[in-house]
Design an enzyme around this catalytic site. Structure first.
Site, mmCIF file in Angstrom:
data_model
loop_
_atom_site.group_PDB
_atom_site.id
_atom_site.type_symbol
_atom_site.label_atom_id
_atom_site.label_comp_id
_atom_site.label_asym_id
_atom_site.label_seq_id
_atom_site.Cartn_x
_atom_site.Cartn_y
_atom_site.Cartn_z
ATOM 1 N N GLU A 1 0.851 -1.207 0.000
ATOM 2 C CA GLU A 1 0.000 0.000 0.000
ATOM 3 C C GLU A 1 0.887 1.258 0.000
ATOM 4 O OE1 GLU A 1 -3.319 -0.642 -0.463
ATOM 5 O OE2 GLU A 1 -3.338 1.524 -0.830
HETATM 6 C C1 LIG Z 1 3.088 -9.797 0.502
HETATM 7 C C2 LIG Z 1 2.831 -8.696 -0.475
HETATM 8 C C3 LIG Z 1 1.535 -8.383 -0.831
HETATM 9 C C4 LIG Z 1 1.278 -7.393 -1.781
HETATM 10 N N1 LIG Z 1 -0.005 -7.161 -2.215
HETATM 11 C C5 LIG Z 1 -0.208 -6.375 -3.309
HETATM 12 C C6 LIG Z 1 -1.493 -6.298 -3.936
HETATM 13 O O1 LIG Z 1 -2.467 -6.892 -3.480
HETATM 14 N N2 LIG Z 1 -1.617 -5.558 -5.063
HETATM 15 C C7 LIG Z 1 -0.572 -4.880 -5.614
HETATM 16 O O2 LIG Z 1 -0.737 -4.251 -6.652
HETATM 17 N N3 LIG Z 1 0.665 -4.923 -5.038
HETATM 18 C C8 LIG Z 1 0.866 -5.647 -3.911
HETATM 19 N N4 LIG Z 1 2.112 -5.726 -3.335
HETATM 20 C C9 LIG Z 1 3.185 -4.936 -3.910
HETATM 21 C C10 LIG Z 1 3.596 -3.763 -3.021
HETATM 22 O O3 LIG Z 1 2.589 -2.807 -2.974
HETATM 23 C C11 LIG Z 1 4.935 -3.227 -3.575
HETATM 24 O O4 LIG Z 1 5.916 -4.207 -3.304
HETATM 25 C C12 LIG Z 1 5.301 -1.882 -2.989
HETATM 26 O O5 LIG Z 1 4.421 -0.897 -3.434
HETATM 27 C C13 LIG Z 1 6.723 -1.460 -3.342
HETATM 28 O O6 LIG Z 1 6.999 -1.638 -4.701
HETATM 29 P P1 LIG Z 1 8.316 -2.442 -5.158
HETATM 30 O O7 LIG Z 1 8.335 -3.714 -4.397
HETATM 31 O O8 LIG Z 1 8.352 -2.497 -6.609
HETATM 32 O O9 LIG Z 1 9.498 -1.550 -4.607
HETATM 33 P P2 LIG Z 1 10.190 -0.304 -5.360
HETATM 34 O O10 LIG Z 1 9.151 0.573 -5.949
HETATM 35 O O11 LIG Z 1 11.252 -0.803 -6.233
HETATM 36 O O12 LIG Z 1 10.821 0.458 -4.111
HETATM 37 C C14 LIG Z 1 11.945 -0.063 -3.402
HETATM 38 C C15 LIG Z 1 12.303 0.866 -2.263
HETATM 39 O O13 LIG Z 1 12.659 2.130 -2.773
HETATM 40 C C16 LIG Z 1 11.907 3.174 -2.187
HETATM 41 N N5 LIG Z 1 11.542 4.143 -3.228
HETATM 42 C C17 LIG Z 1 11.036 3.895 -4.454
HETATM 43 N N6 LIG Z 1 10.832 5.048 -5.114
HETATM 44 C C18 LIG Z 1 11.197 6.046 -4.295
HETATM 45 C C19 LIG Z 1 11.232 7.476 -4.392
HETATM 46 N N7 LIG Z 1 10.805 8.096 -5.483
HETATM 47 N N8 LIG Z 1 11.671 8.166 -3.324
HETATM 48 C C20 LIG Z 1 12.089 7.548 -2.207
HETATM 49 N N9 LIG Z 1 12.091 6.215 -2.069
HETATM 50 C C21 LIG Z 1 11.653 5.470 -3.088
HETATM 51 C C22 LIG Z 1 10.695 2.532 -1.568
HETATM 52 O O14 LIG Z 1 10.291 3.206 -0.394
HETATM 53 C C23 LIG Z 1 11.162 1.115 -1.278
HETATM 54 O O15 LIG Z 1 11.663 1.039 0.042
HETATM 55 C C24 LIG Z 1 2.360 -6.666 -2.343
HETATM 56 C C25 LIG Z 1 3.683 -6.960 -1.943
HETATM 57 C C26 LIG Z 1 3.919 -7.970 -1.053
HETATM 58 C C27 LIG Z 1 5.341 -8.290 -0.694
#
Ligand SMILES: Cc1cc2nc3c(=O)[nH]c(=O)nc-3n(C[C@H](O)[C@H](O)[C@H](O)COP(=O)(O)OP(=O)(O)OC[C@H]3O[C@@H](n4cnc5c(N)ncnc54)[C@H](O)[C@@H]3O)c2cc1C
Length: 593
Positions: free
Chosen positions: A435
């Site tokens: 989220e």
């Molecule tokens: C168990 C689980 C359930 C989930 N359920 C859902 C679901 O139901 N539906 C869905 O769509 N997704 C779901 N997700 C996905 C989840 O919402 C994403 O993993 C999350 O939004 C982060 O995206 P990412 O993993 O691609 O990380 P990235 O976007 O690659 O980010 C990696 C890190 O970099 C930081 N970061 C990225 N961009 C910036 C910026 N511009 N400035 C500062 N910091 C930044 C973030 O804070 C994070 O710590 C789920 C994930 C898990 C693990």
């Protein structure tokens, strides 16, 4: 194994003594008399403790399994889901027109805390459905609402939210899933979504996926994203289920926690989808329910902290180790219980003062959502938008920390699986990530929300705290010293940080962004400080008036004093970090790390 008892008395205290919900003029609130809310909370507490909590460890140990394209949920989940449905819990705050009970969201939030504390992984099936149904309610055509909502409100059909793809999570503008328009007005969706919670399972007849995708030829990046309804089984005109749609679960993820919830890779292979809302306005549609969805995740942080605390407290009273240095407390035993030791007390007080403050904060947040939606109050809407990243980021970070502290009370027994404490830390961890990861919440707070509407909402927050202090001051010198003075100092720190961002962020935006995480935590502390001041005042008035249980209120005051003395001063450290600017954070070249 761990147990859970719903904190109904504490919830009643917040709802009635602090927030005075029955006296509010928000439509629907007049019915929320103490007897009425008590009956609902007791019933929800019973199902949480007796049905959901016993399945928590089962779900953790067994997890979900993908067999021939179908995900099998842990033993007992299906039956429990039927019980939750039969009790009408999924539709508690949904419109009566679609089979719900139209109760205010504040009540749904209190019930949600119990369900999440008892079994987060299980409750997510219902929670995601609520989110998807809210999106259809807000943006669907009449036909879409009548086709999907009655079945989703009852949870006969569940829902999902599909945003994330392998190469994009935070930066959804990079999305590749395509939606090709068809002659009949529908779309064909092709692409892959990952990490989709409750994406496939065996507890519902149908699963309604809400999927973000790009219509070819639309604007580049995030502005070209639209939202679609993609049912697992297509729905015929008479409402019965038709052919299987081109959507399938390719894999379920192995993960740290929430094993009982299926986290799925979802493949869309020319799946039939229906536009929800307007073309290219998918993100806007998602954002309308963001406050609720993020508050619900913040509440998960609180819920895991609460259940972990309850068990740590029992253990601290039971486990005999060492003697009280000020005098033996258990002369008939070989040692005194852990709870006599000041450092164990510190740990337990951290947990108790956090969970009770966080509960007041989430329920106040939910009340603001009701005020915005039910009473159309634009100021309440602005204020909750500002507070949403704080609720999500601060409560999930702190909630996780509290589960670790609870684990610490158990010593080595907290580290092994037998006592069940590790599940709380493992389950709580995800709420800091999904989220919108917490770093991104901080970015949203500082980069967007502070300046929203010319900074009107943050000024309104400061005014709220300031007028509360002014109105309350001068009635009781001890209360002023213990509650109001620390709140005033913390609020000043927060304002100083805001001023720093305004002055230095203009020169270099990194001066603001490097301090954004500290600011989110600082804001969280001030909110909990404000809540504790309000709870302290309510407790003091009840004690003065001789109403209710004096021990309960005296405990409340002592817990509030602890938060004010031991937690709230953290704002000074956060301010010092913020005022050091971007330089120490950005000093190294990437190659020099
Ligand atoms: C168990 C689980 C359930 C989930 N359920 C859902 C679901 O139901 N539906 C869905 O769509 N997704 C779901 N997700 C996905 C989840 O919402 C994403 O993993 C999350 O939004 C982060 O995206 P990412 O993993 O691609 O990380 P990235 O976007 O690659 O980010 C990696 C890190 O970099 C930081 N970061 C990225 N961009 C910036 C910026 N511009 N400035 C500062 N910091 C930044 C973030 O804070 C994070 O710590 C789920 C994930 C898990 C693990």
């Amino acid at each position: 194994m761990p147990t859970y008892t719903a904190p109904t008395k504490d919830m009643q205290f917040v709802l009635h003594d602090v927030l005075n919900i029955a006296g509010s003029d928000i439509p629907g609130y007049a019915d929320l008399e103490p007897d009425f809310t008590s009956a609902i909370l007791e019933e929800a507490g019973k199902i949480s403790a007796e049905v959901l909590q016993p399945l928590n460890a089962v779900g953790d140990a067994e997890g979900c399994a993908l067999e021939n394209g179908v995900v099998r949920t842990p033993q007992g989940f299906k039956e429990a889901f039927e019980q939750v449905k039969a009790g009408g819990w999924p539709g508690l705050d949904m419109p009566e027109e679609f089979g719900g009970q139209n109760m205010p969201y504040v009540l749904n939030t209190a019930v949600g805390e119990m369900f999440s504390a008892a079994n987060q992984a299980f409750t997510m099936y219902q929670g995601l459905t609520h989110g998807a149904a809210s999106a259809i309610l807000a943006h669907g055509s009449d036909e879409q609402k009548h086709t999907y909502l009655p079945k989703m409100v009852s949870c006969d059909w569940t829902g999902t939210m599909n945003l994330t793809e392998p190469h994009c999570g935070t930066d959804l503008g990079l999305m590749r899933t395509k939606a090709e328009p068809q002659d009949d007005g529908s779309y064909k969706l092709t692409g892959q979504k990952i990490f989709i919670s409750s994406g496939e399972h065996d507890m519902a007849e149908n699963i309604i996926h809400l999927v973000l995708a790009k219509i070819p030829g639309g604007p580049e990046g995030i502005k070209g994203v639209s939202l679609f309804i993609v049912p697992k089984f297509l729905v015929k005109e008479d409402g019965s289920l038709g052919a299987r749609n081109g959507v399938s679960c390719g894999k379920i993820e192995e993960k740290i926690g929430i094993h009982g919830n299926s986290t799925c890779v979802m493949n869309y292979d020319g799946a039939t989808g229906y536009l929800l809302g307007q073309q290219h306005k998918g993100m806007r549609a998602m954002f309308t329910m963001m406050n609720e969805a993020r508050l619900a995740v913040g509440m998960q942080g609180l819920a895991q902290a609460e259940v972990a605390f309850q068990n740590a407290l029992d253990y601290a009273k039971d486990r005999l180790q060492g003697r009280d240095v000020t005098g033996v407390k258990n002369p008939d035993g070989p040692a005194d219980p852990l709870i006599v030791h000041p450092d164990v007390r510190r740990n337990l007080m951290d947990q108790k003062s956090f969970t009770e403050g966080a509960r007041a904060f989430t329920l106040w947040g939910a009340m603001l959502i009701d005020q915005a939606h039910r009473a159309g109050d634009k100021d309440a809407d602005g204020l909750i938008s500002l507070l949403t990243p704080v609720i999500k980021g601060f409560l999930t970070d702190q909630g996780y920390d509290m589960t670790v502290q609870a684990q610490q009370v158990y010593g080595g027994h907290g580290y092994i699986e037998e006592w069940g404490m590790s599940q709380f830390t493992r389950d709580a961890r995800i709420a800091m990530i999904y989220e919108g990861a917490n770093g991104v919440q901080a970015l949203d707070l500082v980069g967007r929300k502070l300046a929203q509407d010319g900074g009107k909402h943050v000024m309104a927050f400061f005014d709220l705290v300031k007028s509360y202090i002014a109105e309350t001051k001068g009635q009781d010198a001890d209360f002023d010293r213990d509650f109001l003075d620390p709140l005033k100092a913390a609020s000043k720190d927060l304002q100083a940080a805001g001023m720093y961002f305004m002055a230095e962020g203009m020169k270099n935006p990194n001066n603001a962004l490097a301090g954004s995480y500290d600011f989110m935590h600082m804001f969280g502390h001030v909110c909990l400080g404000y809540m504790w001041a309000r709870m302290g005042k309510a407790a003091r008035e009840a004690l003065d008036g001789g109403t209710g249980d004096p021990e309960f209120y005296a405990t409340k005051l002592a817990t509030g004093r602890y938060y004010m003395a031991r937690q709230l001063p953290a704002t000074a450290l956060h301010l010092a970090r913020i005022q050091s600017g971007a330089e120490p954070v950005m000093a190294l070249e990437a190659a020099n790390f």
